[in-house]
Motif scaffolding. Structure first.
Motif, PDB file in Angstrom:
ATOM      1  N   ASP A 181       0.832  -1.203   0.000  1.00 30.76           N
ATOM      2  CA  ASP A 181       0.000   0.000   0.000  1.00 30.76           C
ATOM      3  C   ASP A 181       0.872   1.261   0.000  1.00 30.76           C
ATOM      4  O   ASP A 181       2.106   1.179  -0.046  1.00 30.76           O
ATOM      5  N   SER A 208       1.649   3.280   2.222  1.00 32.37           N
ATOM      6  CA  SER A 208       2.547   3.469   3.359  1.00 32.37           C
ATOM      7  C   SER A 208       3.576   2.328   3.432  1.00 32.37           C
ATOM      8  O   SER A 208       4.188   2.112   4.471  1.00 32.37           O
ATOM      9  N   ALA A 263       3.201  -0.899   3.356  1.00 25.94           N
ATOM     10  CA  ALA A 263       2.802  -2.038   4.205  1.00 25.94           C
ATOM     11  C   ALA A 263       2.126  -3.062   3.297  1.00 25.94           C
ATOM     12  O   ALA A 263       1.592  -2.707   2.242  1.00 25.94           O
ATOM     13  N   VAL A 317      -0.671  -5.373   1.784  1.00 23.75           N
ATOM     14  CA  VAL A 317      -2.131  -5.270   1.727  1.00 23.75           C
ATOM     15  C   VAL A 317      -2.723  -6.612   2.171  1.00 23.75           C
ATOM     16  O   VAL A 317      -2.291  -7.671   1.722  1.00 23.75           O
ATOM     17  N   ASN A 341       0.011  -7.293   9.419  1.00 24.17           N
ATOM     18  CA  ASN A 341      -1.231  -6.588   9.105  1.00 24.17           C
ATOM     19  C   ASN A 341      -2.392  -7.456   9.576  1.00 24.17           C
ATOM     20  O   ASN A 341      -2.575  -8.567   9.101  1.00 24.17           O
TER      21      ASN A 341
END
Lengths: 199, 293
Positions: free
Chosen positions: B100, B102, B104, B106, B117
């Motif tokens: 994503d 930022s 990170a 998904v 996550n």
């Protein structure tokens, strides 16, 4: 000053005006306010007692006969301590399967509550989502403190954190400019603190 | 005499170090033996495919997935340290799920029991992939709620208790998990042209199933010509079924977007450019590696 220089200045002026307008249009929806809603103070509602429903609750079909609507309307669901009391009451009404009792309140505080408030969550209302986040994160703290009910609180916490993250993802997909919105960014970063990524 | 002595001394010092460096080179090149990996460029119905077939029979070719930065090391740094310890027995390394804004991963992801996550995507990403420490890879369809561990079924989207128990299992067992688009499941295309992205790009997929001899294979297929995710999945599905006679258990997408990372090695350790990523390894926030052990 000859005519060509004048013309150049005019054209340059128009271009600058156009670019500035375009940038303002792009960031026009930004919300620079810092008025994040304060967490609601706990106000105790009138006492809710499951014992008032003992005639309506059929212990053999407790999941079907539990008064979900009344519970969500009347009970003090903003305060996890009250929820623990409700759970204890349920255990005394139906002491044979405590996991089932937990599942009933989990259903009430997740799916039934989401269904009840679905119209509120359909539009982008950052204050509503922030309030929901503030309410949800309490369950994480309670899961740490109350080891006996750890799973119970974790399930409610996970449900709503997933709900918020998926809601943010859908909102972002339909309105990408929201990444400039202060409250959207605030929510995203609060979620990230908890390893909840919205995309 | 002094000169002769100095020459003798320097020879005595130099010989072991030259030997060691040669040994080192040898170690770097002690790569995977023939027969386990096939790399081919294939044309089917006028479409080109770059294909890597990894034979899992005998459990010599294994998978490993990285998604969590650990001990101050990024994912690519962790991969580099790990692969150095593998004496060069790496077959390939690829970016896995999406990244994503930022940086990170998904969707739901866990690395060795560490939750990276916690968000379980609720609609579009139906593949929940578990990479076992034994090197095996399994995938369940979240839409079907058919994740099965030790005979117990888990409905991660529909049942909060199942999700909580799965997380506890993943932490206790130090499991590695990620979520991505499920494109094919049990020989059925699960992606639709209606609700999938219309972005056009080079596509890369991981398909797991049985070959025409009924042996377990993992296949990386790249569609070098730019297409949508649906088009790429559809033509790869047809290619695997018709040309390769593959019984496909599942096929998932490998990110060729922001983190288009892919490195493929020949048996002799040289880079094979049949499939390559446009981005440097350091860009990747998650990596799926295959190695020989």
């Amino acid at each position: 000053m000859n005519n060509s220089i004048k013309r150049t200045i005019v054209i340059l002026g128009i271009v600058i005006l156009f670019v500035t307008s375009f940038i303002l249009l792009l960031v026009g929806k930004s919300d620079y306010s810092s008025n994040i809603p304060q967490e609601k103070k706990y106000v105790k509602k009138s006492d809710f007692s499951l014992f008032n429903y003992s005639e309506k609750i059929d212990t053999a079909k407790i999941k079907e006969t539990f008064p979900y609507d009344d519970y969500l309307k009347i009970a003090n669901i903003n305060h996890p301590a009250s929820i623990i009391k409700d759970l204890a009451d349920l255990d005394s009404v139906q002491p044979f399967n405590m996991t089932l009792n937990e599942d009933i309140l989990i259903d009430a505080l997740t799916k039934k509550l989401a269904e009840r408030n679905k119209n509120i969550y359909n539009e982008y209302n950052p204050d509503t989502l922030i309030s929901l986040f503030q309410w949800t994160e309490k369950f994480e703290s309670y899961s740490i403190i109350n080891s006996q009910r750890k799973v119970f609180f974790n399930i409610i916490y996970d449900y709503w954190m997933n709900f918020i993250a998926n809601k943010l993802a859908k909102l972002y997909d339909s309105q990408p400019a929201l990444i400039y919105d202060y409250k959207f960014k605030y929510l995203v970063s609060r979620c990230q603190e908890k390893n909840i990524m919205y995309q | 005499m002094k000169i002769l002595f100095a020459l003798l001394l320097s020879t005595l010092i130099a010989v072991p170090s030259i030997y060691n460096s040669l040994e080192g080179d040898k170690k770097q090149k002690s790569l995977y033996p023939p027969g386990y990996v096939t790399i081919a460029n294939v044309t089917h119905k006028n479409e080109k495919f770059n294909v890597v077939t990894l034979k899992r029979e005998g459990n010599k070719i294994k998978a490993k997935y990285f998604v969590a930065p650990m001990n101050g090391k990024s994912v690519s740094e962790r991969y580099k340290s790990w692969s150095n310890g593998k004496d060069g027995n790496i077959v390939l390394v690829s970016s896995g799920t999406y990244m994503d804004g930022s940086k990170a991963p998904v969707g739901f992801s866990i690395d060795n029991g560490i939750i990276v996550n916690s968000t379980l995507r609720d609609s579009d990403m139906d593949a929940l992939v578990i990479v076992y420490a034994t090197g095996g890879v399994v995938c369940s369809n979240l839409k079907n709620a058919d994740l099965t561990i030790k005979g117990r079924k888990y409905d991660l989207r529909g049942n909060g208790r199942d999700l909580a128990e799965f997380k506890t299992w993943a932490e206790d067992e130090e499991a590695t998990v990620f979520q991505t688009h499920l494109l094919v499941y049990n020989n059925k295309l699960t992606i639709s042209s209606i609700n999938s992205s219309t972005n056009v790009a080079r596509r890369r997929f991981l398909a797991v199933g049985k070959d025409e001899d009924g042996k377990l294979v993992h296949m990386i297929v790249q569609c070098p010509n730019a297409c949508t995710l649906y088009e790429g999945a559809n033509k790869t599905f047809n290619f695997l079924r018709e040309k390769q006679s593959m019984d496909i258990t599942f096929m998932i997408n490998l990110d060729t977007g922001y983190q288009d990372v892919f490195k493929l090695y020949n048996e002799d350790g040289t880079i094979n450019s049949a499939i390559y990523g446009e981005k440097d390894l350091s860009v990747a926030i998650n990596l799926l590696a295959y190695y020989y052990e």
